[in-house]
Design a protein around this motif. Structure first.
Motif, mmCIF file in Angstrom:
data_model
loop_
_atom_site.group_PDB
_atom_site.id
_atom_site.type_symbol
_atom_site.label_atom_id
_atom_site.label_comp_id
_atom_site.label_asym_id
_atom_site.label_seq_id
_atom_site.Cartn_x
_atom_site.Cartn_y
_atom_site.Cartn_z
ATOM 1 N N GLN A 1 81.471 16.519 19.470
ATOM 2 C CA GLN A 1 81.561 16.961 20.855
ATOM 3 C C GLN A 1 83.036 17.030 21.250
ATOM 4 O OE1 GLN A 1 79.354 14.444 23.464
ATOM 5 N NE2 GLN A 1 79.538 15.806 25.195
ATOM 6 N N MET B 1 77.210 15.112 15.118
ATOM 7 C CA MET B 1 75.936 15.797 15.258
ATOM 8 C C MET B 1 75.813 16.786 14.111
ATOM 9 S SD MET B 1 76.112 16.757 19.253
ATOM 10 C CE MET B 1 77.163 15.791 20.304
ATOM 11 N N LYS C 1 70.250 15.766 20.325
ATOM 12 C CA LYS C 1 71.490 15.287 19.707
ATOM 13 C C LYS C 1 72.317 14.479 20.703
ATOM 14 C CE LYS C 1 71.080 17.996 15.962
ATOM 15 N NZ LYS C 1 70.739 17.563 14.674
ATOM 16 N N THR D 1 71.060 10.784 21.238
ATOM 17 C CA THR D 1 71.153 9.835 20.136
ATOM 18 C C THR D 1 72.390 8.952 20.261
ATOM 19 O OG1 THR D 1 72.310 11.417 18.736
ATOM 20 C CG2 THR D 1 69.901 11.292 18.502
ATOM 21 N N SER E 1 69.926 20.430 21.453
ATOM 22 C CA SER E 1 71.130 19.910 22.104
ATOM 23 C C SER E 1 70.847 18.598 22.830
ATOM 24 C CB SER E 1 71.680 20.927 23.103
ATOM 25 O OG SER E 1 71.982 22.130 22.468
#
Length: 99
Positions: free
Chosen positions: A38, A27, A19, A22, A16
């Motif tokens: 998200q 994701m 990701k 980044t 988590s």
């Protein structure tokens, strides 16, 4: 911890945070390989968490803390924010607009 909306498996804390850091909109799930996004509420909550160390800077100046104290406080708040961010990550299958 976030749960993939396709396969239903929970992501680990390490996956988590990796990701999240980044800074990409999409994701990829490590279990099923499907793209996840998200959620809007998650983006808003995590944005507030990230702002917490920045918001405290005026208070450190107001209370006339030493530079060493300010640096320790800011580093501690940044680490807390990093550790807490994955707990508020929620995933969706579709990209949602912010407004």
């Amino acid at each position: 911890m976030p749960t993939c909306q396709n396969c239903g498996k929970k992501w680990s804390w390490f996956d988590s945070i990796k990701k999240l850091l980044t800074f990409r909109k999409s994701m990829k799930c490590n279990h099923c390989g499907k793209i996840q996004y998200q959620s809007v509420s998650s983006r808003n909550t995590i944005s507030l968490i990230v702002l917490l160390p920045i918001i405290t800077i005026p208070f450190t100046v107001m209370f006339d803390l030493s530079l060493f104290s300010v640096l320790l406080l800011e580093i501690a708040l940044i680490l807390v924010a990093l550790f807490v961010m994955p707990l508020f990550l929620k995933l969706t299958n579709n990209e949602e607009p912010l407004w």
